[in-house]
Design a protein around this motif. Structure first.
Motif, mmCIF file in Angstrom:
data_model
loop_
_atom_site.group_PDB
_atom_site.id
_atom_site.type_symbol
_atom_site.label_atom_id
_atom_site.label_comp_id
_atom_site.label_asym_id
_atom_site.label_seq_id
_atom_site.Cartn_x
_atom_site.Cartn_y
_atom_site.Cartn_z
ATOM 1 N N LEU A 155 13.621 13.411 9.264
ATOM 2 C CA LEU A 155 14.337 14.493 8.609
ATOM 3 C C LEU A 155 14.806 14.049 7.224
ATOM 4 O O LEU A 155 15.407 12.985 7.081
ATOM 5 C CB LEU A 155 15.569 14.905 9.428
ATOM 6 C CG LEU A 155 15.319 15.403 10.855
ATOM 7 C CD1 LEU A 155 16.653 15.681 11.548
ATOM 8 C CD2 LEU A 155 14.455 16.653 10.834
ATOM 9 N N VAL A 156 14.526 14.867 6.217
ATOM 10 C CA VAL A 156 15.043 14.648 4.865
ATOM 11 C C VAL A 156 15.831 15.895 4.490
ATOM 12 O O VAL A 156 15.268 16.989 4.386
ATOM 13 C CB VAL A 156 13.913 14.387 3.851
ATOM 14 C CG1 VAL A 156 14.493 14.195 2.446
ATOM 15 C CG2 VAL A 156 13.098 13.165 4.266
ATOM 16 N N VAL A 157 17.136 15.741 4.344
ATOM 17 C CA VAL A 157 18.034 16.863 4.070
ATOM 18 C C VAL A 157 18.813 16.533 2.803
ATOM 19 O O VAL A 157 19.468 15.489 2.731
ATOM 20 C CB VAL A 157 19.004 17.103 5.246
ATOM 21 C CG1 VAL A 157 19.955 18.251 4.924
ATOM 22 C CG2 VAL A 157 18.237 17.374 6.538
ATOM 23 N N ALA A 158 18.735 17.412 1.802
ATOM 24 C CA ALA A 158 19.425 17.130 0.536
ATOM 25 C C ALA A 158 19.865 18.422 -0.118
ATOM 26 O O ALA A 158 19.203 19.458 0.011
ATOM 27 C CB ALA A 158 18.508 16.354 -0.409
ATOM 28 N N ASN A 214 22.692 16.710 -5.546
ATOM 29 C CA ASN A 214 23.077 15.524 -4.780
ATOM 30 C C ASN A 214 21.836 15.044 -4.046
ATOM 31 O O ASN A 214 21.777 15.021 -2.823
ATOM 32 C CB ASN A 214 24.209 15.846 -3.809
ATOM 33 C CG ASN A 214 24.797 14.592 -3.176
ATOM 34 O OD1 ASN A 214 24.699 13.509 -3.734
ATOM 35 N ND2 ASN A 214 25.392 14.731 -2.008
ATOM 36 N N GLU A 215 20.839 14.658 -4.865
ATOM 37 C CA GLU A 215 19.503 14.398 -4.327
ATOM 38 C C GLU A 215 19.459 13.114 -3.494
ATOM 39 O O GLU A 215 20.085 12.109 -3.843
ATOM 40 C CB GLU A 215 18.494 14.259 -5.472
ATOM 41 C CG GLU A 215 18.518 15.388 -6.487
ATOM 42 C CD GLU A 215 17.977 16.697 -5.949
ATOM 43 O OE1 GLU A 215 17.408 16.698 -4.841
ATOM 44 O OE2 GLU A 215 18.125 17.708 -6.642
ATOM 45 N N ARG A 226 19.329 24.743 -3.659
ATOM 46 C CA ARG A 226 20.430 24.951 -2.720
ATOM 47 C C ARG A 226 20.426 23.785 -1.728
ATOM 48 O O ARG A 226 20.784 22.693 -2.071
ATOM 49 C CB ARG A 226 20.302 26.308 -2.021
ATOM 50 C CG ARG A 226 20.287 27.478 -3.000
ATOM 51 C CD ARG A 226 21.593 27.605 -3.776
ATOM 52 N NE ARG A 226 21.621 28.828 -4.574
ATOM 53 C CZ ARG A 226 21.279 28.901 -5.858
ATOM 54 N NH1 ARG A 226 20.861 27.803 -6.495
ATOM 55 N NH2 ARG A 226 21.335 30.029 -6.511
ATOM 56 N N ARG A 227 19.965 24.008 -0.524
ATOM 57 C CA ARG A 227 19.755 22.896 0.414
ATOM 58 C C ARG A 227 18.281 22.919 0.814
ATOM 59 O O ARG A 227 17.755 23.944 1.238
ATOM 60 C CB ARG A 227 20.628 23.036 1.647
ATOM 61 C CG ARG A 227 20.410 21.921 2.675
ATOM 62 C CD ARG A 227 21.283 22.098 3.899
ATOM 63 N NE ARG A 227 22.664 21.671 3.645
ATOM 64 C CZ ARG A 227 23.690 22.509 3.572
ATOM 65 N NH1 ARG A 227 23.488 23.826 3.721
ATOM 66 N NH2 ARG A 227 24.914 22.052 3.343
ATOM 67 N N THR A 228 17.620 21.785 0.676
ATOM 68 C CA THR A 228 16.211 21.656 1.048
ATOM 69 C C THR A 228 16.104 20.723 2.243
ATOM 70 O O THR A 228 16.631 19.604 2.218
ATOM 71 C CB THR A 228 15.377 21.103 -0.126
ATOM 72 O OG1 THR A 228 15.395 22.060 -1.197
ATOM 73 C CG2 THR A 228 13.939 20.857 0.288
ATOM 74 N N LEU A 267 21.395 10.335 2.792
ATOM 75 C CA LEU A 267 22.072 11.407 3.504
ATOM 76 C C LEU A 267 23.579 11.269 3.273
ATOM 77 O O LEU A 267 24.202 10.306 3.730
ATOM 78 C CB LEU A 267 21.746 11.333 4.994
ATOM 79 C CG LEU A 267 22.089 12.551 5.869
ATOM 80 C CD1 LEU A 267 21.377 13.792 5.397
ATOM 81 C CD2 LEU A 267 21.737 12.251 7.323
ATOM 82 N N SER A 268 24.167 12.215 2.555
ATOM 83 C CA SER A 268 25.594 12.117 2.235
ATOM 84 C C SER A 268 26.435 12.267 3.503
ATOM 85 O O SER A 268 25.965 12.728 4.541
ATOM 86 C CB SER A 268 25.979 13.195 1.221
ATOM 87 O OG SER A 268 25.974 14.474 1.830
ATOM 88 N N LYS A 269 27.698 11.867 3.392
ATOM 89 C CA LYS A 269 28.605 11.935 4.558
ATOM 90 C C LYS A 269 28.716 13.354 5.101
ATOM 91 O O LYS A 269 28.603 13.572 6.316
ATOM 92 C CB LYS A 269 29.987 11.416 4.138
ATOM 93 C CG LYS A 269 31.076 11.538 5.208
ATOM 94 C CD LYS A 269 30.800 10.670 6.414
ATOM 95 C CE LYS A 269 32.021 10.490 7.307
ATOM 96 N NZ LYS A 269 32.554 11.740 7.856
#
Length: 420
Positions: free
Chosen positions: A38-41, A45-46, A63-65, A139-141
């Motif tokens: 999973l790649v969520v960004a 905030n890439e 937005r969110r990809t 992956l940010s907090k």
């Protein structure tokens, strides 16, 4: 020097992306025993790995990809997108969410992600969280918290660090990318040769910092980007004008030793090059014999490192072996070599750092893989007889391809001093 138009550059890099998604990523995931990644960004905030997964001209998250990669043992590989329609992913990723700019989807984005993951029932889910590898810690907090909540306890318990997947994806190169990297490095070398010439350097007038900015401006004039500010250093008999990597506002004089550090980005690949020049005194046809000997030592140092590059060795093992070879050869200096690719200081095994010649945790423990690129970065020290025994640092940096277990120098190699 003629570069490809932007549209043609996009065709080339998109062709590589299609082939990499087909041939590289499934192999990397299966080797890491991660059957779903999973790649969520979020926009602005890439995740550092995200740009390498996006087709041109898409330049970042919208937005969110969310990207989902499924590589089950014995099953078909899938590259899926959970993102707004029409943002540039079509043709590369199968859309799994029906939200458009004008119409809301029947389920929200996180619910869609949970459904897609649950339907595939993976054993190990790779997520980009890592204490040691920055490229795998995107992956940010807040996104991590939201992801774990969306997956629920059972699926969240299957999540593991995607370190091995991220490093494998970022470091592995296609044959076409290696061929292109050779030409891209030749371009970088050509710009350095132009900078270290009477066209740019006027002894007694030009300063080192002016040459550094000339390199940056020249790259921009060609439509190229530098991934760090170029530097031009001066070593001079009887004076100290700053360490390597500085660009002093000092006028270049005849008899000076010049050093540059210069890195480009083109076709999604980075270069990183350090070369050296000698400013001839009036009446001189070439550099002093001591400088010729110093460059021979620097070339030898590169060859000693190349001989220790063995598939399966860790970066720390290569460092120890190369330093032992240097000691046997009587060479004094340091090795601080790094992978290179999408990023200048790229993903993969680090072979020393300037301030650490003993071995590195994390990146130094990664093992050499085939079809990868490195920037051979190092220096040797040499006492110049012509400068009354004054010691110089001759730093070199040369991009190489590690392919078929052999090292190939890309774009040629500095075998003689640039003469001004």
């Amino acid at each position: 020097m003629k570069l490809l138009p932007l549209a043609r550059q996009a065709e080339v890099t998109n062709g590589w992306l299609r082939e990499r998604l087909r041939a590289v990523l499934p192999e990397v995931m299966r080797r890491a025993r991660v059957d779903l990644w999973l790649v969520v960004a979020r926009e602005y905030n890439e995740d550092p790995v995200l740009p390498s997964l996006l087709p041109a001209p898409m330049m970042g998250a919208r937005r969110r990809t969310m990207l989902v990669f499924h590589a089950p043992e014995g099953g078909a590989f899938e590259a899926l997108a959970i993102a707004n329609a029409g943002v540039g992913l079509d043709g590369f990723y199968t859309p799994m969410w029906d939200k458009t700019m004008l119409a809301e989807a029947a389920e929200d984005q996180w619910a869609c992600l949970r459904r897609v993951v649950a339907e595939r029932n993976p054993k190990r889910i790779g997520v980009n969280v890592s204490a040691e590898i920055a490229f795998a810690d995107g992956l940010s907090k807040s996104e991590h918290d939201a992801l774990m909540a969306a997956l629920g306890p059972e699926l969240a318990a299957r999540c593991v660090s995607a370190e091995e997947v991220v490093v494998g994806w970022l470091s592995r190169r296609l044959e076409g990318e290696i061929e292109a990297a050779d030409g891209i490095n030749a371009l970088a070398h050509g710009l350095i040769a132009e900078a270290f010439s009477p066209r740019v350097v006027h002894p007694g007038v030009t300063t080192a910092v002016e040459v550094a900015w000339w390199l940056r401006e020249r790259a921009r004039s060609l439509g190229l980007g530098c991934w760090f500010q170029p530097s031009v250093s001066i070593q001079r008999r009887g004076e100290h004008l700053g360490d390597l990597g500085s660009s002093p506002d000092a006028v270049i004089r005849r008899g000076d030793l010049l050093h540059c550090d210069f890195g480009l980005h083109y076709l999604g690949l980075a270069t990183d090059t350090q070369q050296n020049a000698y400013v001839r005194r009036l009446g001189e046809s070439g550099p002093p014999a001591g400088m010729v000997a110093a460059l021979a030592k620097a070339k030898w140092q590169q060859e000693l490192l190349a001989a220790e590059m063995v598939i399966g060795r860790s970066g720390n093992e290569v460092l120890r072996a190369a330093r032992a070879a240097m000691a046997r050869a009587g060479l004094e200096g340091r090795i601080y070599t790094h992978p290179i690719g999408y990023h200048g200081h790229g993903a993969g095994p680090m072979i020393g750092r300037y301030d650490n010649q003993e071995g590195l945790p994390g990146a130094g423990e990664l093992r050499l893989q085939d079809a990868t690129l490195f920037s051979f970065e190092m220096f040797v020290e040499h006492a110049l007889p012509e400068w009354d025994g004054q010691r110089i640092k001759l730093a070199t940096e040369q991009c190489v391809a590690f392919r078929g277990g052999e090292v190939h120098f890309l774009g040629g190699r500095q075998t003689a001093w640039h003469l001004i």
